[in-house]
Write an enzyme that holds these catalytic residues in place. Structure first.
Site, short mmCIF file in Angstrom:
data_model
loop_
_atom_site.label_atom_id
_atom_site.label_comp_id
_atom_site.label_asym_id
_atom_site.label_seq_id
_atom_site.Cartn_x
_atom_site.Cartn_y
_atom_site.Cartn_z
CD GLU A 103 -2.79 1.27 2.44
OE1 GLU A 103 -2.77 0.35 3.27
OE2 GLU A 103 -3.63 2.19 2.44
CD GLU A 214 -13.15 0.89 -1.70
OE1 GLU A 214 -13.31 0.09 -0.75
OE2 GLU A 214 -12.06 1.44 -1.94
CG HIS A 252 -9.13 1.45 0.18
ND1 HIS A 252 -10.26 0.70 0.00
CD2 HIS A 252 -8.33 0.72 0.98
CE1 HIS A 252 -10.14 -0.44 0.67
NE2 HIS A 252 -8.97 -0.45 1.29
#
Lengths: 294, 378
Positions: A103, A214, A252
């Site tokens: 990430e 999402e 995110h």
């Protein structure tokens, strides 16, 4: 059957000696994944100790690792600063699939890495994803093995723990899975919903698909159009972020409503218009799936 | 991360884009001095991370230094969309002949920096893209080759007919790409790009957002962050390595994973409550993170109940339970706490929590319903 990985998948772990890399390599091996090599520059010719006395050779570079072991899939646990470089190296070494867990990779680095991999016909999953698991066969990444079960449901999702939540409910309800794929929460990802839906449609053992999206972007909307045009199997969907304010990044990097585009409301509407049954709560997924399969 | 107009202009200047001079000040007296120095009419512009500054009265033309001081005292301290103005930019007013739009952002679908240009300046580009797409020319830059000369020319020639203006604009477009890549931006915008009656092309406004994932290798840009434009709780969360967004409700949420955190907020709303925040504590069961999360949530006076929703995958639930207990022992919390833990070692975790007198659940729906009920009763 399963999609993307199965019991023949030969995995090389990039960043195998790091904290996360070593932990998850042991988890993968304990699950039964065929981990054939590890790569950490400067640690070549050492051995990585796996569970129950097993071990895996470590190489300095991907080229050698792939040549010596025939690895066809790479999984990347390299820190953000070096992760895009690791993807380039893996693509050049000639694996078929690169699973990028890391990430926080700069997006401009990823734009180059995706283009580079595409040029070489290499599939990238992620980055910023939990990886994937084909229950009973193989897992590549960080999905917890104990919450899945073998069965006929395909799962594809942009999220990590929300996927675990949904998968756990499926497993508890006796609905096992062919493959669960986390495509990642970044704005630029290598494998999108459509690509996974295509694979599930072709997979003879998958009877229905759960798609968890999402806020942010238009990937779900395009996937919905694909479902209507091309899929014979029922799809149940869920969208997270109905209460998310516009313009704010929700964890995110890719979960952000820009202007009026990418809202949960819009995605849910498009799902409904295209024959995808929408679960308003995660707890509704199982019921909808059962009614679509009945 | 958004940066201010004056910071974006600094970045534009460093790559050679013609930008009028400017001075950033924080008091009316300094504004007067700056206006004096430039002479003639100056523009006074509020430096806040918000669109619609002009409509809100945050941009004024001042004909002489005293007027500049008066406007500065009006604008400083002004509230623009909830943000207080503490800095203003003083810049000489330009004679404007035409206004155009030039912007570049990372396009998710093209997976590349994508330019949009329009001969109509001062516009809302999203709105124009929807309503009259023919007023926009669009180009994705291949990240392997960068901006090619003919591409910059193709974009510039959509803005102007005059070869002299096209020539200036193509340079600016190429330079904007350099600024974009050179600072790790996710968005950069010149709105408007003007021409003067003398035939000079200039950027009189500048907007930039930087990809947060770039900041670790660009400390000089990371330093540009203006923490006064965000709630103190968000600053604290970032420093603690937590992903947090403050909202307006009263159910404080503490969740592992961004997707599950959003789904939890949605479920609070579903059961008739309002979430107080988005908070992702990540995959770690580190008690320090749990302590930081609790401190941040309880610093919001609106919060009436604290809701934990933890899915233990790789993270073990008993580790998280111990983290929560350690955290609650270290800080004084008067608010009710409800906890949902499920997944790996959940039985152990539930026992640990019950022994400590905390109520624990395994169903996400049950715990959210309970939290909403407690918030309503408080």
């Amino acid at each position: 059957m399963a999609i993307l990985i199965d019991s023949d998948t030969r995995v090389v772990v990039q960043g195998i000696t790091g904290r996360d890399g070593s932990f998850h390599t042991r988890e993968m091996m304990a699950y039964g994944t065929r981990v054939v090599a590890g790569v950490t520059p400067g640690k070549g010719s050492q051995m990585f100790e796996g569970p129950n006395g097993s071990s895996v050779p470590i190489f300095n570079g991907m080229d050698e690792a792939v040549r010596e072991t025939g690895a066809d899939t790479s999984v990347i646990y390299v820190p953000p600063r070096f992760a895009a470089g690791a993807i380039l190296e893996a693509a050049e070494a000639g694996v078929d699939l690169i699973v990028a867990i890391t990430e926080g990779i700069p997006v401009l680095d990823m734009a180059r890495a995706h283009a580079f991999a595409r040029d070489r016909g290499v599939r990238v999953l992620g980055p910023n994803c939990p990886g994937l698991i084909s229950p009973g066969k193989s897992k590549v990444g960080i999905l917890p093995g104990q919450i899945v079960a073998e069965g006929p449901i395909g799962v594809v999702s942009r999220s990590g723990t929300l996927t675990y939540e949904a998968v756990f409910q499926l497993t508890t309800a006796g609905l096992g899975q062919t493959t669960c794929v986390g495509i990642g929460g970044d704005p630029l990802i290598g494998t999108n919903f459509i690509s996974c839906l295509e694979a599930f449609e072709e997979d003879s053992e998958t009877t229905a698909v759960v798609m968890i999206g999402e806020i942010g972007g238009t990937d779900e909307q395009e996937a919905a159009a694909y479902v209507k045009e091309n899929m014979s199997k029922p799809v149940v969907g869920f969208i997270a972020g109905q209460t998310a304010p516009p313009g704010r990044r929700m964890g995110h990097a890719g979960a952000i409503i820009s202007g009026s585009s990418g809202t949960a409301e819009e995605k849910i509407r498009v799902f409904n218009e295209n024959g995808i049954s929408v679960a308003i709560r995660p707890a509704d997924i199982v019921g909808l799936l059962k009614s679509r399969l009945a | 991360m958004d940066i201010h107009e004056y910071q974006a202009k600094e970045c534009f200047r460093s790559v050679g884009i013609p930008v009028p001079p400017g001075r950033v000040v924080g008091t009316p007296e300094e504004a007067e001095v700056a206006a004096e120095k430039y002479g003639g009419t100056v523009v006074i512009k509020a430096q806040v991370h918000s669109g619609g500054r002009g409509k809100a009265g945050g941009v004024k033309l001042a004909k002489h230094p005293v007027e500049a001081r008066d406007y500065a005292s009006q604008i400083l301290g002004m509230d623009i969309n909830g943000l207080s103005v503490d800095k203003i930019l003083i810049t000489p007013a330009e004679d404007i002949d035409t206004e155009a739009y030039v912007g570049v952002l990372l396009d998710r679908k093209a997976q590349a920096a994508t330019f949009m240009v329009s001969p109509e300046g001062g516009i809302d580009i999203e709105e124009v893209a929807r309503t009259s797409p023919s007023a926009i020319r669009k180009l994705s830059v291949d990240p392997r080759y960068g901006m090619l000369p003919h591409q910059a020319y193709w974009l510039a020639s959509f803005l102007y007919d005059d070869p002299n203006l096209v020539n200036q604009a193509r340079k600016i477009i190429a330079q904007l790409y350099d600024a974009f890549v050179g600072s790790g931006a996710s968005m950069a915008e010149i709105n408007p790009l003007i021409t003067t009656p003398a035939g000079v092309v200039k950027a009189i406004d500048a907007k930039m957002s930087i990809d947060d994932s770039e900041l670790f290798r660009r400390p000089e840009i990371a330093e540009m962050r203006d923490t006064s434009s965000e709630p103190p709780s968000e600053t604290k969360a970032r420093e603690a390595g937590l992903s947090y967004v403050k909202l307006e409700g009263d159910v404080g949420c503490c969740v592992n994973g961004a997707g599950l955190a959003m789904a939890t907020m949605d479920l609070v709303k579903y059961y008739g409550g309002e979430p107080a925040n988005f908070l992702d504590i990540g995959g770690s069961s580190n008690p320090d993170k749990v302590v930081a999360a609790l401190e941040i949530i309880t610093s919001d006076p609106k919060v009436k109940v604290i809701l934990f929703n933890i899915f233990g995958g790789i993270t073990r639930c008993d580790d998280v339970a111990n983290g929560i207990i350690e955290a609650t022992e270290n800080i004084d919390i008067e608010l009710p706490i409800v906890i949902r833990l499920t997944g790996t070692n959940e039985d152990l975790a539930l026992k640990i929590l019950e022994d400590a007198g905390l109520s624990a659940y395994t169903s996400m729906d049950e715990v959210v319903e309970k939290a909403v009920e407690l918030a309503g009763a408080a």
